[in-house]
Design a protein around this motif. Sequence first.
Motif, PDB file in Angstrom:
ATOM      1  N   ALA A  18       0.837  -1.208   0.000  1.00 22.49           N
ATOM      2  CA  ALA A  18       0.000   0.000   0.000  1.00 22.49           C
ATOM      3  C   ALA A  18       0.871   1.257   0.000  1.00 22.49           C
ATOM      4  O   ALA A  18       0.583   2.231  -0.705  1.00 22.49           O
ATOM      5  CB  ALA A  18      -0.917  -0.010   1.223  1.00 22.49           C
ATOM      6  N   LEU A  19       1.955   1.234   0.769  1.00 23.24           N
ATOM      7  CA  LEU A  19       2.872   2.384   0.811  1.00 23.24           C
ATOM      8  C   LEU A  19       3.507   2.595  -0.561  1.00 23.24           C
ATOM      9  O   LEU A  19       3.590   3.721  -1.068  1.00 23.24           O
ATOM     10  CB  LEU A  19       3.948   2.160   1.879  1.00 23.24           C
ATOM     11  N   GLN A  20       3.942   1.482  -1.158  1.00 21.64           N
ATOM     12  CA  GLN A  20       4.564   1.569  -2.484  1.00 21.64           C
ATOM     13  C   GLN A  20       3.598   2.190  -3.493  1.00 21.64           C
ATOM     14  O   GLN A  20       3.989   3.020  -4.313  1.00 21.64           O
ATOM     15  CB  GLN A  20       4.980   0.169  -2.923  1.00 21.64           C
ATOM     16  N   GLN A  21       2.332   1.797  -3.370  1.00 21.20           N
ATOM     17  CA  GLN A  21       1.310   2.328  -4.279  1.00 21.20           C
ATOM     18  C   GLN A  21       1.114   3.837  -4.037  1.00 21.20           C
ATOM     19  O   GLN A  21       1.034   4.614  -4.991  1.00 21.20           O
ATOM     20  CB  GLN A  21       0.005   1.593  -4.017  1.00 21.20           C
ATOM     21  N   GLU A  22       1.068   4.223  -2.769  1.00 24.32           N
ATOM     22  CA  GLU A  22       0.898   5.650  -2.440  1.00 24.32           C
ATOM     23  C   GLU A  22       2.035   6.483  -3.014  1.00 24.32           C
ATOM     24  O   GLU A  22       1.822   7.537  -3.620  1.00 24.32           O
ATOM     25  CB  GLU A  22       0.922   5.847  -0.910  1.00 24.32           C
ATOM     26  N   VAL A  23       3.249   6.005  -2.788  1.00 23.10           N
ATOM     27  CA  VAL A  23       4.424   6.764  -3.219  1.00 23.10           C
ATOM     28  C   VAL A  23       4.476   6.836  -4.741  1.00 23.10           C
ATOM     29  O   VAL A  23       4.731   7.891  -5.316  1.00 23.10           O
ATOM     30  CB  VAL A  23       5.710   6.135  -2.642  1.00 23.10           C
ATOM     31  N   THR A  24       4.197   5.725  -5.378  1.00 21.06           N
ATOM     32  CA  THR A  24       4.233   5.693  -6.850  1.00 21.06           C
ATOM     33  C   THR A  24       3.224   6.682  -7.434  1.00 21.06           C
ATOM     34  O   THR A  24       3.464   7.302  -8.468  1.00 21.06           O
ATOM     35  CB  THR A  24       3.936   4.270  -7.357  1.00 21.06           C
ATOM     36  N   ALA A  25       2.104   6.843  -6.740  1.00 18.15           N
ATOM     37  CA  ALA A  25       1.056   7.726  -7.256  1.00 18.15           C
ATOM     38  C   ALA A  25       1.464   9.200  -7.186  1.00 18.15           C
ATOM     39  O   ALA A  25       1.016  10.005  -8.005  1.00 18.15           O
ATOM     40  CB  ALA A  25      -0.237   7.504  -6.473  1.00 18.15           C
ATOM     41  N   ILE A  26       2.298   9.563  -6.214  1.00 18.42           N
ATOM     42  CA  ILE A  26       2.610  10.996  -6.068  1.00 18.42           C
ATOM     43  C   ILE A  26       3.978  11.366  -6.631  1.00 18.42           C
ATOM     44  O   ILE A  26       4.262  12.520  -6.872  1.00 18.42           O
ATOM     45  CB  ILE A  26       2.542  11.450  -4.592  1.00 18.42           C
ATOM     46  N   ILE A  27       4.823  10.373  -6.842  1.00 18.40           N
ATOM     47  CA  ILE A  27       6.184  10.683  -7.263  1.00 18.40           C
ATOM     48  C   ILE A  27       6.190  11.061  -8.747  1.00 18.40           C
ATOM     49  O   ILE A  27       5.393  10.552  -9.531  1.00 18.40           O
ATOM     50  CB  ILE A  27       7.107   9.482  -6.968  1.00 18.40           C
ATOM     51  N   ASP A  28       7.081  11.967  -9.061  1.00 23.00           N
ATOM     52  CA  ASP A  28       7.183  12.456 -10.425  1.00 23.00           C
ATOM     53  C   ASP A  28       8.374  11.759 -11.084  1.00 23.00           C
ATOM     54  O   ASP A  28       9.406  11.580 -10.448  1.00 23.00           O
ATOM     55  CB  ASP A  28       7.440  13.974 -10.319  1.00 23.00           C
ATOM     56  N   ASP A  29       8.243  11.354 -12.319  1.00 19.84           N
ATOM     57  CA  ASP A  29       9.354  10.674 -12.995  1.00 19.84           C
ATOM     58  C   ASP A  29      10.618  11.533 -13.015  1.00 19.84           C
ATOM     59  O   ASP A  29      11.729  11.021 -12.933  1.00 19.84           O
ATOM     60  CB  ASP A  29       8.978  10.300 -14.432  1.00 19.84           C
ATOM     61  N   ASP A  30      10.413  12.864 -13.088  1.00 18.34           N
ATOM     62  CA  ASP A  30      11.568  13.767 -13.098  1.00 18.34           C
ATOM     63  C   ASP A  30      12.360  13.678 -11.798  1.00 18.34           C
ATOM     64  O   ASP A  30      13.533  14.033 -11.750  1.00 18.34           O
ATOM     65  CB  ASP A  30      11.109  15.227 -13.282  1.00 18.34           C
ATOM     66  N   GLU A  31      11.699  13.270 -10.755  1.00 21.17           N
ATOM     67  CA  GLU A  31      12.377  13.183  -9.464  1.00 21.17           C
ATOM     68  C   GLU A  31      13.224  11.926  -9.365  1.00 21.17           C
ATOM     69  O   GLU A  31      13.984  11.775  -8.415  1.00 21.17           O
ATOM     70  CB  GLU A  31      11.363  13.125  -8.317  1.00 21.17           C
ATOM     71  N   GLY A  32      13.038  11.007 -10.291  1.00 22.69           N
ATOM     72  CA  GLY A  32      13.760   9.744 -10.216  1.00 22.69           C
ATOM     73  C   GLY A  32      13.037   8.750  -9.335  1.00 22.69           C
ATOM     74  O   GLY A  32      13.511   8.354  -8.273  1.00 22.69           O
ATOM     75  N   ALA A  33      11.850   8.345  -9.780  1.00 17.83           N
ATOM     76  CA  ALA A  33      11.036   7.423  -8.985  1.00 17.83           C
ATOM     77  C   ALA A  33      11.806   6.138  -8.672  1.00 17.83           C
ATOM     78  O   ALA A  33      11.738   5.617  -7.562  1.00 17.83           O
ATOM     79  CB  ALA A  33       9.735   7.112  -9.720  1.00 17.83           C
ATOM     80  N   ALA A  34      12.550   5.655  -9.667  1.00 16.15           N
ATOM     81  CA  ALA A  34      13.258   4.383  -9.472  1.00 16.15           C
ATOM     82  C   ALA A  34      14.293   4.492  -8.370  1.00 16.15           C
ATOM     83  O   ALA A  34      14.597   3.527  -7.680  1.00 16.15           O
ATOM     84  CB  ALA A  34      13.923   3.955 -10.784  1.00 16.15           C
ATOM     85  N   TYR A  35      14.807   5.677  -8.190  1.00 17.41           N
ATOM     86  CA  TYR A  35      15.821   5.912  -7.162  1.00 17.41           C
ATOM     87  C   TYR A  35      15.173   6.154  -5.802  1.00 17.41           C
ATOM     88  O   TYR A  35      15.617   5.654  -4.777  1.00 17.41           O
ATOM     89  CB  TYR A  35      16.665   7.113  -7.581  1.00 17.41           C
TER      90      TYR A  35
END
Lengths: 277, 166
Positions: A242-259
């Motif tokens: 659930a946390l992973q889903q929350e973070v993925t929803a708000i993170i911007d690709d420019d921020e480096g989601a994978a990192y």
Amino acid sequence: MKPALFTYHRPGTLPDALALMAEHRGGARVLAGGQSLMPLMAMRMTRPEQLVDINRIDELKGIRDTGDTLTIGALTRYSEILRAPLIADSLPLLSEAIRHVAHHAIRNRGTIGGSLALADPSAETPATCLALCARIVARSSAGEREISVDAFFEGLMSTALAEDEILVAVRIPKRPAKVPHAFLEFARRKGDYAQAGIILAPSHGGVAENRAVVFGIGSTARRSAALEGAMTNGLSAEAKAALQQEVTAIIDDDEGAAYKLPIVMTLAERAMGRLKP
Amino acid sequence: MSGPSFDEPEVTIELTVNGATVTRRVSTRRHLSDFLRDDLGLTGTHIGCEHGVCGACTVRYDGEIARSCLILAAQTDGSTVETVEGLSDSGEIEALQQAFLARNALQCGFCTPGMLVTAADLLRSVPKPSRDEVRDAISANYCRCTGYHAIVDAIMAASEKLAVKS
């Protein structure tokens, strides 16, 4: 790296400052500690025509014991907060957070109100006030109002403050030192802005709910329902998903989601570990 | 208002710099680093990044260290500023200067004035710091050379020398 032209005002009283804000509306900006506004002006990311320096307004300074809460004047500098016995006794989470703010020379000037009004998503103060269930006190020539921190941060460096309002104080429910908390952030170098951070503030007598905040990702610090649940039920596989889903929803690709995602997940596990007696 | 105006708004300030009272008319947008360097000729205060990151412009402002590039000269009316020149002339940082020299604690030296002001502030509040505390303090002044090991050595040596003296 020089600011654009502006007219400088140094009102001696809050009513004088509020009158200037009312007169110039969107054309004026408040100069508190200047540790973020000055760089923004130097880089011409903001170019106010009128600068209202509130540094000489004494009524905006200091920490007061207001019963179940501490009321911290907007112009109280980080160094003063770190030195204050009232904060060490009644808001140790705030002290811990502020120790992560930049460096000594910056903490000598930077103010709690300035940081809240700027609403940088990576900054420690807005995120911590969100976790602590703070109330923001704003004043204009027309009067004073209190804004719940839950309604205060509206987006990237954007708040519920009106153009003619000045943030004058923040009221924070006391938090006994024996109540556990967790503040964790990851920065590449000491004093740098956090890549990501997590704050856990379990419920206590003064605040009836668990509050968990994730900051350094997305446009603003945010509460995490997944972590708040995990504070009661443990960080199960479902809670992690659930946390992973929350973070993925708000993170911007420019921020480096994978990192950033693995950083958040690691910090979450460590933070939960801190709550154990 | 009728269109943009290019007249520089100015204010008059009077402050104490390194013990002397100075009075000047300054542009409102002039920051303290430029004021010290260009108006007063105190070029020991260096300007690196000019947005508060590098620490080369660190001075003592009303007794506490601060980034002079993040303070407007207009704000300093009535205040007290001490620069690396003042701390040097008073002898306050002599032990640090000698230790930096002995340990060759610099590469290009651009960060050195800020390092000295920061280190002096650390030793004032923590006379016997650990290496970690020194590293924490000078992280405010990181530049590019990464030659910090010698600087940590020099600050540790200065703190030991000062401890023997007192």
